[in-house]
Design an enzyme around this catalytic site. Structure first.
Site, PDB file in Angstrom:
ATOM      1  N   HIS A  85      -3.958  -5.121  -0.194  1.00  0.00           N
ATOM      2  CA  HIS A  85      -3.605  -5.313   1.465  1.00  0.00           C
ATOM      3  C   HIS A  85      -3.612  -7.149   0.961  1.00  0.00           C
ATOM      4  CE1 HIS A  85      -4.455  -1.932   3.389  1.00  0.00           C
ATOM      5  NE2 HIS A  85      -3.756  -1.282   2.271  1.00  0.00           N
ATOM      6  N   GLU A 135      -2.779  -9.120   3.796  1.00  0.00           N
ATOM      7  CA  GLU A 135      -3.317  -9.327   5.425  1.00  0.00           C
ATOM      8  C   GLU A 135      -5.032  -9.566   5.373  1.00  0.00           C
ATOM      9  OE1 GLU A 135      -3.963  -5.583   5.271  1.00  0.00           O
ATOM     10  OE2 GLU A 135      -2.079  -6.032   4.438  1.00  0.00           O
ATOM     11  N   CYS A 161       0.714  -1.047   0.224  1.00  0.00           N
ATOM     12  CA  CYS A 161       0.139  -0.216  -0.057  1.00  0.00           C
ATOM     13  C   CYS A 161       0.316   1.372   0.257  1.00  0.00           C
ATOM     14  CB  CYS A 161      -0.840   0.387   1.211  1.00  0.00           C
ATOM     15  SG  CYS A 161      -1.751   1.396   1.330  1.00  0.00           S
TER      16      CYS A 161
END
Length: 378
Positions: A352, A354, A267
């Site tokens: 992302h 995660e 990001c």
């Protein structure tokens, strides 16, 4: 109570506040995720933004203290079509409204979120004001025009930690000692990773640890000399809010660390890496925010459904002279979603891996980072 949302271009939306009276401003954006509103509003990448959820029914599973992505609500306000106060979930601790009220964050509903989303898609993300206190729409529009623009705004310094810490049971435990190599207690058993906090989400730290890393989170302004003194196995550049180009201190630090140890950025960290490698970034019209963005891995040809939250992107043309390859592209608009360096162990992605919320297609990138550290020779 009745409220108004006024956009800087003059568009007005009537609505209702379900968190009481108030007035707040920020950049109005939309997120297409069907679930995960708690993770979204606690994501530091949303600092300075008022988040519109495109899924119409929000609040029906309440809020759980276990699902936060930072120590506070980061979004300026939450905009939904229909708020459900009567929640049902065995994990829930409280209602969404109570959670917002506890942090003095406004929540509004009874707003045509489909019309608002279409307007933002056509005109672009823009500044807005939500108010229960002013009934004159024109005055709110003028006030929205005076809000700071997201372009040129360094928000990473606002959300970053002031002190280094370890995450223990989702609670930051601050480190009082001088940063040094001795702080990593599991060398040989786990990979020592220093994570720059530009607005880091807790789930990033969780997944790094699950991949076999010992993680120490450091402030965004930590110098390259301090990082080198800590002698980590790898360096992580986190997500975060705002425009990457004003974050000059981080860019200079990353420049000094390229080649020192493997680096993994996501990001805002990906954007900072792009600038450090000699590139530029630009603001997207309305950004990528949601859990359903299709990204193609160029090397494998496979498509990953990804979780994303960003309003800026790397300009690949500006990197044409560098030893950099595009590793991933967005299949919706062909923007750059990942970079790899041909010489140095550098890995960065715009999305992302995660998730939280979102799909888990890209979690393999944490293992790839660990592999980079295992194969690295200084």
């Amino acid at each position: 109570m009745k409220a108004l949302l006024a956009l800087e271009d003059g568009r007005i939306f009537s609505c209702r506040s379900f968190t009481g009276p108030g007035e707040v401003g920020g950049e109005v954006v939309f997120n297409t995720s069907m679930t995960g509103y708690q993770e979204i509003i606690t994501d530091p990448s949303y600092r300075g933004q008022m988040v519109t959820m495109t899924y119409p029914l929000i609040g029906n599973y309440g809020v759980s203290r276990e699902d936060v992505e930072s120590s506070r609500i980061q979004a300026s306000a939450l905009i939904v079509r229909e708020y459900q106060d009567d929640y049902s979930n065995w994990r829930a601790d409280m209602s969404l409204a109570d959670y917002l009220k506890a942090s003095s964050v406004m929540g509004i509903d009874e707003l045509d979120t489909r019309a608002l989303t279409l307007h933002l898609r056509n005109k672009g993300a823009m500044r807005g004001i939500i108010s229960t206190e002013v009934e004159n729409p024109e005055s709110l529009v003028e006030k929205a025009k005076t809000l700071p623009s997201m372009v040129g705004c360094d928000l990473a310094s606002e959300v970053s930690t002031d002190k280094p810490y370890r995450l223990v049971n989702d609670i930051p435990v601050f480190i009082q000692e001088t940063l040094s190599a001795d702080l990593f207690s599991a060398r040989g058993e786990k990979k020592a990773v220093v994570a720059f906090d530009f607005g880091i989400k807790f789930n990033i730290i969780r997944l790094l640890e699950a991949s076999g890393c010992e993680v120490i989170v450091v402030p965004a302004t930590t110098s390259a000399e301090v990082i080198k003194a800590m002698n980590p196995d790898g360096i992580f550049l986190s997500n975060g809010p705002g425009d990457p180009e004003p974050v000059i201190y981080a860019v200079e630090t990353v420049k000094a660390l390229i080649g020192f140890r493997p680096i993994f950025g996501i990001c805002l960290g990906h954007q900072i890496m792009s600038i450090a490698l000699g590139g530029k970034t630009y603001k997207l019209k309305f950004g990528h925010r949601g859990g359903n963005q299709p990204v193609q891995n160029i090397a494998s040809g496979k498509v990953e459904i990804t979780s994303q939250n960003h309003g800026f992107a790397a300009d690949m043309e500006s990197l044409s002279g560098a030893d950099v390859d595009v590793s991933h592209i967005n299949l919706n608009d062909r923007t750059v979603e990942g970079l790899r360096h041909r010489v140095h162990p550098v890995l960065s992605v715009q999305y992302h891996p995660e998730a939280s919320p979102g799909p888990n297609d890209a979690q393999y990138l944490f293992d790839e980072f660990v592999s980079m550290m295992e194969n690295f020779t200084a």
